[in-house]
Enzyme design. Sequence first.
Site, short mmCIF file in Angstrom:
data_model
loop_
_atom_site.label_atom_id
_atom_site.label_comp_id
_atom_site.label_asym_id
_atom_site.label_seq_id
_atom_site.Cartn_x
_atom_site.Cartn_y
_atom_site.Cartn_z
N ASP A 1 -8.36 -0.55 -2.56
CA ASP A 1 -9.37 0.14 -2.23
C ASP A 1 -9.63 1.60 -2.49
O ASP A 1 -9.19 2.34 -2.03
CB ASP A 1 -9.22 0.02 -0.43
CG ASP A 1 -9.18 -1.23 0.06
OD1 ASP A 1 -9.99 -2.09 -0.79
OD2 ASP A 1 -8.79 -1.44 1.20
N GLU B 1 -4.67 -5.60 -3.60
CA GLU B 1 -6.15 -4.74 -3.51
C GLU B 1 -5.89 -3.40 -3.38
O GLU B 1 -4.86 -2.88 -2.86
CB GLU B 1 -6.30 -5.34 -2.00
CG GLU B 1 -7.69 -4.87 -1.56
CD GLU B 1 -8.25 -5.37 -0.21
OE1 GLU B 1 -9.12 -4.75 0.47
OE2 GLU B 1 -7.36 -6.10 0.36
#
Length: 480
Positions: free
Chosen positions: A217, A215
């Site tokens: 961000d 992930e």
Amino acid sequence: MTSKLAAVLPLLLIPSSAQQIGTTIPEVHPTLQTQVCTSSGGCVTKHTSLVTDALSRPFHAADNMAVSCAATPLNTTLCPDAATCSRNCVLEGVEYGSLGVLASGFAVTLRQFLFDGAQFKSVSPRLYLLAEDDKNYEPLKLINAELTFDVDVSKLACGMNGALYLSEMDTSGSRSDLNPAGAQYGTGYCDAQCFQTTFINGLPNLNNSGACCNEMDIWEANSRSNALTPHTCSGTGPFLCSGTECNKTVGVCDKDGCGVNPFNLGSKNFYGPGPGMTVDTSRPFTVVTQFLTADNTSTGALTEIRRLYVQDGKVIQNALLAAGTGANGPNAAATPAAVTENFCQARNASDFVRLGGLQGMGQALARGMVLIFSIWNSPGDFMNWLDSGSAGPCNATEGDPKLILAANPEVSVTFSNIRWGDIGSTFSASLSSAEVAEQGITKVVSSAAKSQAGVEGRRVGVVTGAAVGLALVMSAAVLS
């Protein structure tokens, strides 16, 4: 991990009759045009669209729309196993206005609350970018590239999070015989928190598994604070965890990440509402995130994740790291904050380093990741990790969703002009020779010279004509 996952996966991959796609509510994806840019050819528009997560839409019994298949705990009569659940249940379309989503042209606005005629209810949409085929997610490959967008966070108070981020989801949405809906209906979500819910990849989560993947961000923010945070995982693409593998401290994914938050680094007046801030969040601005490699190629190792802002015709480098902190190298002078190996080690981001660090993040970016938009608040911790204490100027209780609703139910975020491509191609910057000399910029290159610029070429924003890149503050014109 392999043996545990081997016991989980067969239950989720049993071939049988397919889950049914509903016809009661049509699925019409909101259009959100994006752009792909190159240094030589400029920006080309892509006719992409948005789809909401499968958990945000009706999922009901085939013979009774009033009976939910996604009830918590799981309806074991309808869904005793994946194959039976696929026969018994229907995944419907959704009306996006009812989710607080308004998309038009190059912009999308997300709202946290909607008035239902009697009261405001929380809708908190999460959306994924679909490719031009309107069937699969758009894979962004951002190694040795940059991602740029405009954002308006002026209506996001303490405790809110208007997020734009990347996840290494399967681009088909984990479409299968039991899940023919796939990305068209928003299935297949995963993240570094190893998301645990009643359904994973469109199938019932019968083993309390978590859906894990790398992930990135890019942007978690409100008007008071923001964070840029990569999170690595031990596996590639989406995979499942079980038991202690899903935990924070010894898990297969880095849940804390290696983050850059200007306020947390001591720059209290860098980001916030009002003219006294370097980036004034009471007005829209542009965010540029660059993924730089050691050899300035898309096959090189990721060495730095860099952040720039554009506002009022000026490009602004990120808040400065103090000299001598170790985060910007031994005995280094103050430099703009960026995610580097030195920075992550100095910040004690041990799980990030253990699970691959920048090298692992770069490999995920090279494979391709899915762009996600969301707005949310947090009744559990009031989003204190983002904007309270050492992370921001908000107090410990301002982020209570009840207080947010009472003070401003119209909270929203708008993302627009999303574009990605070659370093320096998604925004332009021009300076006179006098301004170049005044600001001490030593490298000025044209796009034609980029191939000869070598590693130094990544240190500047390469644009056509008389162009300069990453200056501390420079005049700029944002691409429309």
